[in-house]
Motif scaffolding. Sequence first.
Motif, PDB file in Angstrom:
ATOM      1  N   UNK A 109      65.688  -9.593 -49.440  1.00 18.91           N
ATOM      2  CA  UNK A 109      66.968  -9.354 -48.774  1.00 18.91           C
ATOM      3  C   UNK A 109      67.228  -7.871 -48.513  1.00 18.91           C
ATOM      4  N   UNK A 110      66.260  -7.017 -48.815  1.00 17.63           N
ATOM      5  CA  UNK A 110      66.480  -5.605 -48.525  1.00 17.63           C
ATOM      6  C   UNK A 110      65.520  -5.100 -47.452  1.00 17.63           C
ATOM      7  N   UNK A 111      64.342  -5.731 -47.352  1.00 22.12           N
ATOM      8  CA  UNK A 111      63.355  -5.289 -46.373  1.00 22.12           C
ATOM      9  C   UNK A 111      63.390  -6.234 -45.183  1.00 22.12           C
ATOM     10  N   UNK A 112      63.833  -5.712 -44.030  1.00 25.31           N
ATOM     11  CA  UNK A 112      64.006  -6.562 -42.859  1.00 25.31           C
ATOM     12  C   UNK A 112      62.681  -7.177 -42.403  1.00 25.31           C
TER      13      UNK A 112
ATOM     14  N   UNK B 268      67.769  -6.917 -58.276  1.00 27.73           N
ATOM     15  CA  UNK B 268      68.647  -7.444 -57.233  1.00 27.73           C
ATOM     16  C   UNK B 268      69.288  -6.289 -56.469  1.00 27.73           C
ATOM     17  N   UNK B 269      69.565  -6.460 -55.161  1.00 25.97           N
ATOM     18  CA  UNK B 269      69.134  -7.604 -54.363  1.00 25.97           C
ATOM     19  C   UNK B 269      67.620  -7.638 -54.224  1.00 25.97           C
ATOM     20  N   UNK B 270      67.022  -8.858 -54.208  1.00 28.88           N
ATOM     21  CA  UNK B 270      65.567  -8.995 -54.144  1.00 28.88           C
ATOM     22  C   UNK B 270      64.999  -8.373 -52.867  1.00 28.88           C
TER      23      UNK B 270
ATOM     24  N   UNK C 150      61.857 -10.432 -43.953  1.00 30.72           N
ATOM     25  CA  UNK C 150      62.645 -11.547 -43.446  1.00 30.72           C
ATOM     26  C   UNK C 150      62.186 -11.969 -42.042  1.00 30.72           C
TER      27      UNK C 150
ATOM     28  N   UNK D 232      61.220 -13.962 -54.600  1.00 27.96           N
ATOM     29  CA  UNK D 232      62.654 -14.036 -54.889  1.00 27.96           C
ATOM     30  C   UNK D 232      62.876 -14.444 -56.339  1.00 27.96           C
TER      31      UNK D 232
END
Lengths: 223, 223, 223
Positions: free
Chosen positions: A67-70, A62-64, A73, A53
């Motif tokens: 926060x784009x690859x589920x 951005x978005x890093x 997360x 990040x």
Amino acid sequence: MLTDLFTPSVQHWLDIAGIFVFAISGALLGVRKNFDVFGMAVLAEVTALGGGLFRDLVIGAVPPAAFTDLGYFLTPLIATLIVFFLHPEVERITAAVNAFDAAGLGLFCVTGTVKAYGHGLGLTQSATLGLATAVGGGVLRDVLAHEVPSLLRWDRDLYAVPAMAGAALAALLLREDALHGPTIAVPVVTACGLRLLAMHFHWRAPRAWHRRSAAAEEEATRG
Amino acid sequence: MLTDLFTPSVQHWLDIAGIFVFAISGALLGVRKNFDVFGMAVLAEVTALGGGLFRDLVIGAVPPAAFTDLGYFLTPLIATLIVFFLHPEVERITAAVNAFDAAGLGLFCVTGTVKAYGHGLGLTQSATLGLATAVGGGVLRDVLAHEVPSLLRWDRDLYAVPAMAGAALAALLLREDALHGPTIAVPVVTACGLRLLAMHFHWRAPRAWHRRSAAAEEEATRG
Amino acid sequence: MLTDLFTPSVQHWLDIAGIFVFAISGALLGVRKNFDVFGMAVLAEVTALGGGLFRDLVIGAVPPAAFTDLGYFLTPLIATLIVFFLHPEVERITAAVNAFDAAGLGLFCVTGTVKAYGHGLGLTQSATLGLATAVGGGVLRDVLAHEVPSLLRWDRDLYAVPAMAGAALAALLLREDALHGPTIAVPVVTACGLRLLAMHFHWRAPRAWHRRSAAAEEEATRG
């Protein structure tokens, strides 16, 4: 770009593996600090994704990716559940966890360097950001858990130096335009191997000179 | 965008209200930590604006709202002055402050989710960023004040879960395209209400299994 | 832009000087905390570059100067080596180090304000970001070193107020379009001078009223 170096799916699964082992280390610290399951999840997410990040914010991606690859997360949440239910078993295989952490360190310092270079940073700066990618999550983990960052402590085995070596080697290979597909294993294995050796032989870094001479004087006085 | 959901001025005043109550909690911690008036102001600003600042950096909305809207910046200073001069009175109404904090939590988790979604993030990621918006300022407050973040501690009433519920509900409503004007109250009230219930009934989250079984064994040994 | 105010090379060397003295303070804290040489280097980099990094992320100037100018990155490493080998000598000249730190504070609060204003922020926000540039590195240093940020402690001489005065004065001069070449010395010297005076006379900021009245009561009870 990274996609030029690996097939995207290989890169993706290597990233997921690194994220998973870092998340395990975060969740384990959460158990040791007596945090609840949500505290464990926060530490797992921060440890696994914090370094990347920071890298993405610095290079303006951005978005890093966090926060784009589920998958990025969700992986730390799975690691949290594993530690939550199987904590004693996970503790028992600490050596294995440490080995995975070394693998994550090797992987992140190289992919961080490559991604930064792909966004136009110089070689030295790319290697620095690769180092920050690899160690940043652990520093954030320790700060949130209210501990002295183990990265900074002299009584811990070398952690930054292996990552530094891997990032520097990756930068050198990038300069020679020699970092394609299989050769990426060279800096990854170098960093990972150095970290494993540092843990095995308890390699430490020196502290400022004054401390040591003061200790020597003290011994001389006693003798 | 938020402006499609609310009239801008309603949105603005809701934000200011949330910022104000979070700033009060930051300034109060500054008093308890024996900081001077500038330390109180720093904690108030960080608590009130830190979560939104993180959100804006992640979605690339720079300069962040905290640095473009003067009211966002001045509100925590007013909160600091109130706590500075009326600290015992503010402490006496802790229950009221906690209720306002719950309102801020509910508001921030929803507006954070909506703003992230408006910047093109997926629904899960938007809800995550909404959660980070709501709890981020408090984590930064505790880190700067050199405390274990109360978000992570098992012996505190649930804080993340109500915000998670509100953010998830907001994301669901966004997916159904059902988040307009008045319906935004649904996730806000849900998060706020859950937080108030958690405080009233002292809801806690579980810790990793090992700890509890160790405690049970200890009791068995004693008995 | 800064380049309109100074010749680039003057600006660059002023920045390097500020970075150097802040890095010395970071490396010295690393020695006091018993960190190894890499911990010292991390603290030196963070102290010297953290405030500017935060400013650049907020105004969207990515990659930040810390990652584009090699001199910015190498200067803290040189400072680390100096402290590593000459630590007792550096400690002995603490007064000189503090004076340099005051100079760095004055310089950073002004250049931070100017850079933020050049990126389109309002005057109040530019001054705030100038303040954050000047004090941010020190706060990050203390957080990483696991200390209560000295910025927040009431028992330390005023640090934020001189930076605030310098940033506000720089903003006023910017509004009057009167900040060219030599006049930039006015806010720099103001901030630096106020900090030196604060150290000499041990100026402190007040804490919340309740504390003092409680202490007064206690004294009255004893008497």
